[in-house]
Design a protein around this motif. Structure first.
Motif, PDB file in Angstrom:
ATOM      1  N   UNK A   1     -18.011  -6.168  -5.354  1.00  0.00           N
ATOM      2  CA  UNK A   1     -19.403  -5.781  -5.171  1.00  0.00           C
ATOM      3  C   UNK A   1     -20.224  -6.445  -6.289  1.00  0.00           C
TER       4      UNK A   1
ATOM      5  N   UNK B   1      -0.795   6.720  14.573  1.00  0.00           N
ATOM      6  CA  UNK B   1      -2.187   6.267  14.472  1.00  0.00           C
ATOM      7  C   UNK B   1      -2.660   5.926  15.865  1.00  0.00           C
TER       8      UNK B   1
ATOM      9  N   UNK C   1      -9.605   8.066  -2.341  1.00  0.00           N
ATOM     10  CA  UNK C   1      -8.146   7.956  -2.388  1.00  0.00           C
ATOM     11  C   UNK C   1      -7.595   8.689  -3.611  1.00  0.00           C
TER      12      UNK C   1
ATOM     13  N   UNK D   1      -8.663   4.187   9.850  1.00  0.00           N
ATOM     14  CA  UNK D   1     -10.033   3.714   9.648  1.00  0.00           C
ATOM     15  C   UNK D   1     -10.833   4.693   8.773  1.00  0.00           C
TER      16      UNK D   1
ATOM     17  N   UNK E   1     -14.363   4.514  -1.393  1.00  0.00           N
ATOM     18  CA  UNK E   1     -12.941   4.601  -1.070  1.00  0.00           C
ATOM     19  C   UNK E   1     -12.029   4.853  -2.277  1.00  0.00           C
TER      20      UNK E   1
ATOM     21  N   UNK F   1     -12.751  10.292   9.801  1.00  0.00           N
ATOM     22  CA  UNK F   1     -11.502   9.537   9.679  1.00  0.00           C
ATOM     23  C   UNK F   1     -10.891   9.620   8.289  1.00  0.00           C
TER      24      UNK F   1
ATOM     25  N   UNK G   1     -12.170   4.150   6.032  1.00  0.00           N
ATOM     26  CA  UNK G   1     -13.128   3.502   5.136  1.00  0.00           C
ATOM     27  C   UNK G   1     -13.935   2.488   5.918  1.00  0.00           C
ATOM     28  N   UNK G   2     -15.162   2.306   5.508  1.00  0.00           N
ATOM     29  CA  UNK G   2     -15.993   1.263   6.129  1.00  0.00           C
ATOM     30  C   UNK G   2     -16.467   0.293   5.055  1.00  0.00           C
TER      31      UNK G   2
ATOM     32  N   UNK H   1       0.837  -1.198   0.000  1.00  0.00           N
ATOM     33  CA  UNK H   1       0.000   0.000   0.000  1.00  0.00           C
ATOM     34  C   UNK H   1       0.874   1.251   0.000  1.00  0.00           C
TER      35      UNK H   1
ATOM     36  N   UNK I   1     -19.618  -2.942   5.851  1.00  0.00           N
ATOM     37  CA  UNK I   1     -18.904  -1.762   6.304  1.00  0.00           C
ATOM     38  C   UNK I   1     -18.519  -1.826   7.768  1.00  0.00           C
TER      39      UNK I   1
ATOM     40  N   UNK J   1      -5.270   5.484   5.072  1.00  0.00           N
ATOM     41  CA  UNK J   1      -6.707   5.181   5.150  1.00  0.00           C
ATOM     42  C   UNK J   1      -6.945   3.954   6.032  1.00  0.00           C
ATOM     43  N   UNK J   2      -6.079   2.959   5.921  1.00  0.00           N
ATOM     44  CA  UNK J   2      -6.251   1.780   6.770  1.00  0.00           C
ATOM     45  C   UNK J   2      -5.908   2.113   8.225  1.00  0.00           C
ATOM     46  N   UNK J   3      -4.794   2.796   8.426  1.00  0.00           N
ATOM     47  CA  UNK J   3      -4.341   3.083   9.795  1.00  0.00           C
ATOM     48  C   UNK J   3      -5.352   3.928  10.562  1.00  0.00           C
TER      49      UNK J   3
ATOM     50  N   UNK K   1     -16.219   0.657   1.900  1.00  0.00           N
ATOM     51  CA  UNK K   1     -15.221   0.620   0.839  1.00  0.00           C
ATOM     52  C   UNK K   1     -15.686   1.105  -0.525  1.00  0.00           C
TER      53      UNK K   1
ATOM     54  N   UNK L   1     -10.273  -3.245  -0.411  1.00  0.00           N
ATOM     55  CA  UNK L   1     -11.020  -2.044  -0.800  1.00  0.00           C
ATOM     56  C   UNK L   1     -10.092  -0.910  -1.235  1.00  0.00           C
ATOM     57  N   UNK L   2      -8.905  -0.865  -0.664  1.00  0.00           N
ATOM     58  CA  UNK L   2      -7.975   0.224  -0.980  1.00  0.00           C
ATOM     59  C   UNK L   2      -7.200  -0.014  -2.263  1.00  0.00           C
TER      60      UNK L   2
ATOM     61  N   UNK M   1      -2.761   5.150   0.852  1.00  0.00           N
ATOM     62  CA  UNK M   1      -3.628   3.980   1.062  1.00  0.00           C
ATOM     63  C   UNK M   1      -3.486   3.456   2.486  1.00  0.00           C
TER      64      UNK M   1
ATOM     65  N   UNK N   1      -6.209  -2.916  13.037  1.00  0.00           N
ATOM     66  CA  UNK N   1      -6.498  -2.386  11.695  1.00  0.00           C
ATOM     67  C   UNK N   1      -7.320  -3.411  10.924  1.00  0.00           C
ATOM     68  N   UNK N   2      -8.238  -2.923  10.131  1.00  0.00           N
ATOM     69  CA  UNK N   2      -9.160  -3.856   9.472  1.00  0.00           C
ATOM     70  C   UNK N   2      -8.482  -4.630   8.345  1.00  0.00           C
TER      71      UNK N   2
ATOM     72  N   UNK O   1      -9.641  -3.931   4.631  1.00  0.00           N
ATOM     73  CA  UNK O   1      -9.294  -2.676   3.970  1.00  0.00           C
ATOM     74  C   UNK O   1      -8.400  -2.860   2.745  1.00  0.00           C
TER      75      UNK O   1
END
Lengths: 162, 799
Positions: free
Chosen positions: B31, A161, A108, A96, A104, A142, A98-99, A85, B514, A92-94, A101, B24-25, A89, B17-18, B21
């Protein structure tokens, strides 16, 4: 059917398209780069933002044929060369940022353009820059935090973070 | 791995951390619209552009002959196939004992159209463009009938009703609480505060438009539906059993990555039933993806109440009773959970955080020629909270009590739990003084007057608004909801499969769109098993892979779905103990499981989790006479009660009296969600909920005109909150652990959307109180605020 050719994420591509084909549909359907999303039909949501010759553009706002000869970068093309990443990018993860996505990729790509133009944006400048990108999940809090943190890191500063 | 290390890598309480992600990133999410199936066709629906009318002609001949058209279906095809209508999952009984009116909801219109967006025909073609071209070429004539839009006039029964079986457009007339006790309390009250208001209609606007792909495999007689759903098993059950008559073993429903739901993707919709059915008719997969303008007129809307509320108090500002009378819009048809939203999810929450002796609530549900209305983030609870928290501030204003003090005098105290409300709920635990104190501290409430003076010096009006919400989450005990009219149970299911080498696959009936379940649920399992977070995978969203589950809504995933996972993990541990006892030649009673190891108490004998797992799958030295091989367990968990997240929110605003423009200066949220698994994700849920709530109060508004047209039908006309509309927030949590689930969790997904609207409106009314203003309906547009100030000025001048 006319043919269009362009460079997408560093690769030369060419394809026959209908005259009415939008750039976003060309990317999604012809090239199967489905990271660029369609969230509206009125140029409002920004889920489809890509870079066209280095500038952020809503890919639903131009025809594929209008991108003849252009250099296009999509969300699939902005990670580091080794596939990890990028700073933005990862921020965005660090943080949060995005939920679900869905918004996103556009967020970005839009933020990347901001940071190219303004290496040290204020929170207000980030919020105003994102005027054309809708998110329904995060309340933007966020996303803004992630972009500010990425900007700081790209300037050589460190923001931890939480 | 010692437990501490496992926890360090991703146990409960860590801001992990998710893991979702990365996809999605990098644009690698999947989808529904990202998928194409071999030989796929595309579907476009021809929809009604009038709100109410009789279809007099649908001519598909010319359209059918257009290039690329595969087939055009109309309501006649649906009727000829004998398909059922879209079912409703909840039946409300009126106060007089009559069942609610439940008109048919056809997949494609049968003779009449009842809202703008009602589907009339479906064009299936080789491309989306060809389908759109053909849909435009269909000859359509509709004889318009007067549209029923306004609820107050609708129930008077003038003109053609939305449905012939409900001449007065009433779906039901329901009440809850002790009417006589409430009336008596009002008769003895020192002060009665009355508030009439509108809870404005919302359009959910998940960023991913709904989409569906239907596919039929004739060789296996197998249907597959890919759909944007929060609850694939619910769709399989409703669609298979009530619409298409497909048995469950022949129907697979998959909800892959889903781009937000907020309630709107709970419901079963006509489009997904159509593509599932028609894909068999034409022998090819069919894909439908909503355009945003289509989402506006087909996704179920939210809120839309018109209410009169009254609060009776004694001379000390103690509440004696609450009375509410609400008209709730159902729209043109009953969506899946619509009838329960203004009743069991609204009336039951009217006690709020307060020790009301008596509450009575009446709700009349009304059919109108508008899009169906159903659960939207919070679903009934935001409406209840808004009612109560606005009413209390008006009462405080009227009797000259501070908004904080009036609440303190009436809070249910910590020593009163479990607390039975007069509206059918038992709150298990809470500490409302604690969340209030935390919010006041964060917001520097004590320093407000100085800030107000500073604003006044600049000619600005500053206000601060408090809102103390409660919600019922962790939905829900099946026997209870069954008694209340639910046509389903509301348990959750999970399977935990320990793989031979000790990694774990968890199959959950909850669905993440989400919320980050792939991360949070893995944290829960890592914590319970004391194994690395990285060795746990969470699988969801596919009826062929996960056990029968009810999905994600009502902030239920962790409280109900998480508990199902915990219970399945505990079954795994229990079986593992038997195996370990055999391996260590010990008595099962002496084996304990801790830090990821089975140990014989009082000795140094131990077997790692992975060793026992391997033994279960390679059962050479194994008590095979007593125990089956393998290590995989399933649990269904039916909650014992709702959970009751609660909190205190403060909002501070500055109003420009010359323009009516409001600036939100700060927002502070102190929530009690019980124990927190991942604080980062919880904060994110609060942030998102707050902006949805603030959006409703500030700018969002779904507007129908008198003809049933939807002027707010695009992002150019429906004001979505944008990044520049609000500041960053300060949020924190206080903890009273839920008493009836093993994780002690309550749920956090809806709180922000529930608590925020009254906080903002209370703040603006506070700012305008110098003008004698005591209420403004949402949304608080500058024009409305300015007009309110202008109207108040002459009255002030006259004083």
């Amino acid at each position: 059917m006319p043919t269009v050719s362009m460079t997408v994420n560093g690769k030369a591509v060419a394809s026959d398209v209908e005259g009415r084909t939008l750039l976003v549909d060309f990317l999604r359907e012809n090239l199967r780069l489905t990271g660029t999303h369609v969230g509206c039909d009125t140029l409002q949501c920004g889920a489809c933002v890509v870079h066209v010759n280095g500038d952020s553009v809503k890919a639903c706002s131009m025809l594929a044929l209008s991108a003849e000869g252009a250099e296009i970068t999509t969300i699939e093309g902005i990670a580091n060369p080794d596939g990890s990443l990028s700073v933005l990018q990862r921020a965005f993860q660090d943080h949060h940022g995005l939920q679900c996505g869905f918004c996103t990729p556009g967020m970005v790509m839009s933020a990347a353009d901001l940071l190219k133009r303004n290496a040290n944006p204020s929170e207000r400048e980030v919020r105003e820059w994102l005027e054309g990108n809708l998110c329904r999940c995060t309340g933007y809090h966020n996303i803004v935090k992630a972009i500010l943190a990425a900007a700081a890191e790209m300037r050589g500063e460190k923001i931890a973070a939480e | 791995m010692p437990r501490d290390e496992a926890v360090a890598s991703g146990g409960i309480g860590k801001a992990v951390k998710r893991r979702e992600d990365v996809r999605f990133l990098t644009g690698k999410g999947t989808y529904t619209d990202d998928m194409n199936r071999p030989d796929q066709t595309y579907c476009v629906f021809l929809r009604s552009n009038v709100a109410h009318g009789q279809i007099t002609r649908v001519d598909t001949a010319a359209a059918s002959a257009m290039p690329g058209v595969v087939r055009i279906f109309t309501g006649e095809d649906i009727a000829a196939a004998g398909l059922g209508g879209v079912p409703c999952g909840w039946e409300i009984t009126s106060s007089n004992g009559e069942k609610m009116k439940e008109p048919a909801h056809p997949i494609l219109a049968q003779g009449k159209v009842r809202h703008v967006g009602d589907p009339i025909a479906a064009v299936v073609a080789e491309s989306r463009e060809a389908a759109k071209d053909a849909a435009e070429a269909i000859g359509l004539e509709i004889e318009e009938m007067g549209a029923v839009v306004n609820m107050t006039t609708a129930i008077q029964g003038h003109g053609a009703p939305v449905h012939d079986e409900a001449e007065d457009n009433l779906c039901y007339d329901w009440d809850l609480g002790d009417k006589d006790a409430t009336d008596a309390a009002f008769a003895n009250a020192t002060h009665v505060t009355t508030l009439e208001f509108v809870n404005n209609r919302m359009i959910p606007n998940a960023m991913e438009p709904r989409a569906a792909i239907g596919e039929y495999d004739a060789a296996r007689d197998q249907h597959t539906l890919y759909t944007t759903s929060q609850n694939p098993h619910v769709i399989r059950l409703l669609m298979g059993a009530f619409v298409l008559n497909i048995p469950e073993h022949k129907l697979r429903v998959m909800a892959p990555d889903v781009g937000g739901g907020f309630g709107s993707k709970i419901f079963h919709y006509a489009e997904e039933a159509f593509v599932t059915w028609a894909s068999k008719e034409i022998g090819r997969p069919i894909k439908w993806t909503a355009e945003r303008s289509e989402s506006f007129v087909t996704d179920a809307h939210g809120r839309d109440h018109v209410t009169k509320a009254e609060l009776a108090m004694d001379s000390e500002g103690k509440f004696l009773a609450l009375r509410a009378d609400t008209l709730a819009n159902m729209g043109a048809y009953l969506s899946t959970f619509a009838p329960c939203v203004p009743t069991w999810l609204h009336g039951t929450l009217l006690a709020g955080q307060y020790a009301h002796p008596a509450v009575h609530c009446r709700v009349r549900a009304v059919f109108t020629n508008t899009v169906p209305v159903d659960a939207y983030r919070g679903a009934g609870r935001p409406e209840a909270t808004y009612l109560l928290e606005r009413l209390i501030n008006k009462a405080a204003q009227e009797i000259g009590l501070d908004q904080v003090e009036i609440r303190r005098r009436n809070f249910i105290r910590p020593d009163q739990f479990p607390y039975d409300t007069p509206v059918a709920l038992q709150y298990d635990t809470g500490n409302y003084l604690a969340t209030l104190a935390r919010a006041l501290e964060m917001a520097d409430y004590a320093g407000f007057n100085a800030r107000k003076a500073e604003s006044a010096a600049r000619g600005k009006l500053r206000g601060i608004g408090l809102s103390c919400y409660i919600e019922a989450c962790g939905i829900a005990p099946s026997s209870l909801v069954g008694a209340l009219g639910a046509r389903a149970g509301l348990y959750e299911a999970a399977s935990v499969r320990v793989n031979p080498t000790g990694s774990v696959s968890v199959f959950t009936g909850s669905h993440s769109h989400g919320q980050g379940h792939e991360t949070t649920f893995a944290q829960v399992v890592a914590d319970r098993l004391g194994i690395p977070y990285e060795s746990i995978e969470i699988v969801h969203g596919d009826t062929d892979r996960v056990p029968f589950g009810m999905g994600t809504y009502g902030s239920r995933s962790l409280a109900v779905g998480g508990t199902a996972i915990v219970n399945a993990v505990d079954k795994v541990i229990a079986k593992g103990k038997k195996i370990a006892a055999h391996l260590m030649e010990a008595s099962e009673a002496d084996v304990v499981f801790e830090d990821g190891q089975y140990k014989v108490a009082g000795t140094d004998k131990a077997k790692a989790f992975g060793e026992v797992s391997l033994a279960a799958y390679v059962p050479h030295q194994y008590p095979i006479e007593d125990i089956e091989p393998g290590l995989e367990e399933t649990a269904f968990y039916d909650p014992k009660n709702f959970t009751f997240p609660a909190g205190s929110y403060l909002c501070e605003v500055e109003v420009d009296p010359d323009t009516g423009k409001i600036e939100v200066l700060g927002f502070w949220a102190a929530d009690d969600f019980g124990n927190v698994v991942n604080p980062m994700i919880v904060e994110g849920q609060v942030h998102g909920g707050l902006v949805q709530g603030l959006g409703q109060a500030f700018i969002e508004n779904c507007v129908y005109d008198e003809n049933g047209q939807l002027p707010s039908g695009s992002y150019m006309d429906y004001a979505m909150p944008r990044a520049g509309d609000f500041p960053s927030f300060e949020v924190d949590t206080c903890v009273t652990a839920c008493t009836h689930n093993p994780l002690g969790v309550k749920g956090c997904g809806e709180a922000g959307a529930i608590g925020a609207p009254p906080a903002l409106v209370n703040a603006v009314v506070d700012a305008l109180s110098a003008y004698g203003v005591d209420h403004i309906d949402m949304p608080l547009s500058p024009q409305k605020v300015w007009a309110t100030i202008q109207a108040a000025k002459p009255a002030m001048a006259a004083e």
